[in-house]
Scaffold this active site. Structure first.
Site, PDB file in Angstrom:
ATOM      1  N   HIS A 249      36.558  53.811  57.740  1.00 46.41           N
ATOM      2  CA  HIS A 249      36.471  54.305  59.118  1.00 46.41           C
ATOM      3  C   HIS A 249      35.850  55.696  59.108  1.00 46.41           C
ATOM      4  O   HIS A 249      35.685  56.299  58.047  1.00 46.41           O
ATOM      5  CB  HIS A 249      37.862  54.306  59.778  1.00 46.41           C
ATOM      6  CG  HIS A 249      38.921  55.012  58.991  1.00 46.41           C
ATOM      7  ND1 HIS A 249      39.525  54.463  57.880  1.00 46.41           N
ATOM      8  CD2 HIS A 249      39.483  56.238  59.133  1.00 46.41           C
ATOM      9  CE1 HIS A 249      40.415  55.307  57.386  1.00 46.41           C
ATOM     10  NE2 HIS A 249      40.406  56.398  58.118  1.00 46.41           N
ATOM     11  N   ARG A 259      37.873  66.570  70.862  1.00 45.88           N
ATOM     12  CA  ARG A 259      38.788  65.509  70.435  1.00 45.88           C
ATOM     13  C   ARG A 259      39.715  66.110  69.400  1.00 45.88           C
ATOM     14  O   ARG A 259      39.267  66.846  68.508  1.00 45.88           O
ATOM     15  CB  ARG A 259      37.998  64.349  69.833  1.00 45.88           C
ATOM     16  CG  ARG A 259      38.868  63.304  69.185  1.00 45.88           C
ATOM     17  CD  ARG A 259      38.123  62.015  68.886  1.00 45.88           C
ATOM     18  NE  ARG A 259      39.058  61.015  68.426  1.00 45.88           N
ATOM     19  CZ  ARG A 259      39.227  60.677  67.159  1.00 45.88           C
ATOM     20  NH1 ARG A 259      38.512  61.246  66.210  1.00 45.88           N
ATOM     21  NH2 ARG A 259      40.121  59.767  66.824  1.00 45.88           N
TER      22      ARG A 259
END
Ligand code: GA4
Length: 318
Positions: A249, A259
């Site tokens: 990932h 974020r």
């Protein structure tokens, strides 16, 4: 929710995906099966009704953002023994870079020096809560797999000398025009698998996590600030004899909104021996896929390699 830009790097396919959403308040026998299926098919899943009060999560997010809002000179003072402490852009020790700043803490002592202790108390409460959640999930996994001792995996992270980590990652918005011409594009944290047993990730409502179920294909995952995103680490893939997948990932940045994600990485003590229990050797997997090793051995190899290097295959039985 803020949607990240496509972030397609030459030759990659981007296909959004809905991860399995598992309601932990459902009937246990159903939850166990759903978790096992998700770990076999995706290596990732979301959990809701996890029992962690939203207040604990909100406060943790507040102290995280407050920390990253401090002046750089002050953040840089947060340094302990490597790899712990504050870091900006440099990932690991072998030249990996990303559009990220982070705070990496020992999950057993999640504090920073010269703090008023408010940070430590909030972060300790959060860490205790996610650790309990990780144990609960690891026990459901063991039961779902039919392992006779349901604590077989969870016991690693409850031992006093466990090596678990807590990592705050902050991805500030990055305008395309600001980008230097390095190869990092808008990759916040490059492609990798997690070396530990289990990861419990919480992120704000800003997209950025992408998983790769197929080489060259990236699947953006929609964030849910009320859910935790759980993923299988390399050690769990080994201990399930390859039945569960430790999936690669990465995190990409966007140009709109910060974020912040907080990951708990559940890891065993350094001297723990990592091997699949005999019930994981089945007609489908008739022998041990990996040689037994200690976490210290695995960690040493991990830190000697680059972020995106494959390390699990080094321990494969021929
Ligand atoms: C990936 C998962 C965790 O964030 C981490 C990372 C670690 C680090 O940033 O110090 C590593 C990376 C991670 C795997 C390969 C090595 C080690 C950076 C790196 C290049 C804290 C971890 O345990 O492994």
């Amino acid at each position: 929710m803020v949607v990240a830009s496509p972030n397609s790097i030459l030759g990659e396919k981007i296909i959004p995906i809905d991860l399995p959403m598992i309601d932990l308040s459902s009937e246990k026998s159903i939850v166990m099966k759903l978790i096992v299926k998700a770990c076999e098919e995706y290596g990732f899943f979301n959990v809701i009704n996890h029992g962690i009060p939203h207040d604990i999560i909100t406060k943790m997010e507040e102290v995280g953002f407050d920390f990253f809002a401090k002046p750089m000179e002050q953040k840089k003072l947060v340094a302990f023994d490597k790899p712990f402490g504050y870091g900006c852009k440099n990932i690991g020790f072998n030249g990996d870079m990303g559009e990220v700043e982070y705070l990496l803490l020992n999950a057993n002592v999640p504090s920073i020096p010269n703090d008023t202790s408010y940070f430590s108390s909030i972060v300790s409460t959060y860490t205790e809560a996610v650790k309990r959640l990780a144990c609960e999930i690891l026990e459901l996994m063991a039961e779902g797999l039919g392992v006779p001792n349901k604590s077989i995996f969870s016991t690693f992270i409850t031992q006093l000398d466990n090596d678990s980590l807590l990592r705050f990652n902050h991805y500030p918005p990055k305008d395309c025009k600001d980008r230097d011409n390095s190869n990092s594009y808008n990759v916040g944290f490059g492609e990798h698998s997690d070396p530990q047993i289990l990861t419990i990730l919480r992120s704000n409502d800003v997209a950025g996590l992408q998983i790769s179920l197929q080489h060259g294909v990236w699947n953006p995952v929609t964030p849910d600030p009320f859910a935790f995103c759980v993923n299988v680490g390399d050690l769990l893939e080994v201990m399930t004899n390859g039945r569960f997948m430790s999936v690669r990932h990465r995190a990409v940045t966007n140009s709109y909104k910060s974020r912040m994600s907080v990951a708990y990485f559940g890891a065993p003590p350094l001297d723990a021996c990592i091997v699949a229990p005999s019930v994981m050797v089945t007609p489908n997997r008739p022998s041990l896929l990996y040689k037994p090793f200690t976490w210290a051995e695995y960690k040493k190899v991990t830190y000697s390699l680059r972020l995106g290097d494959n390390r699990i295959d080094i321990f494969k039985n021929c």
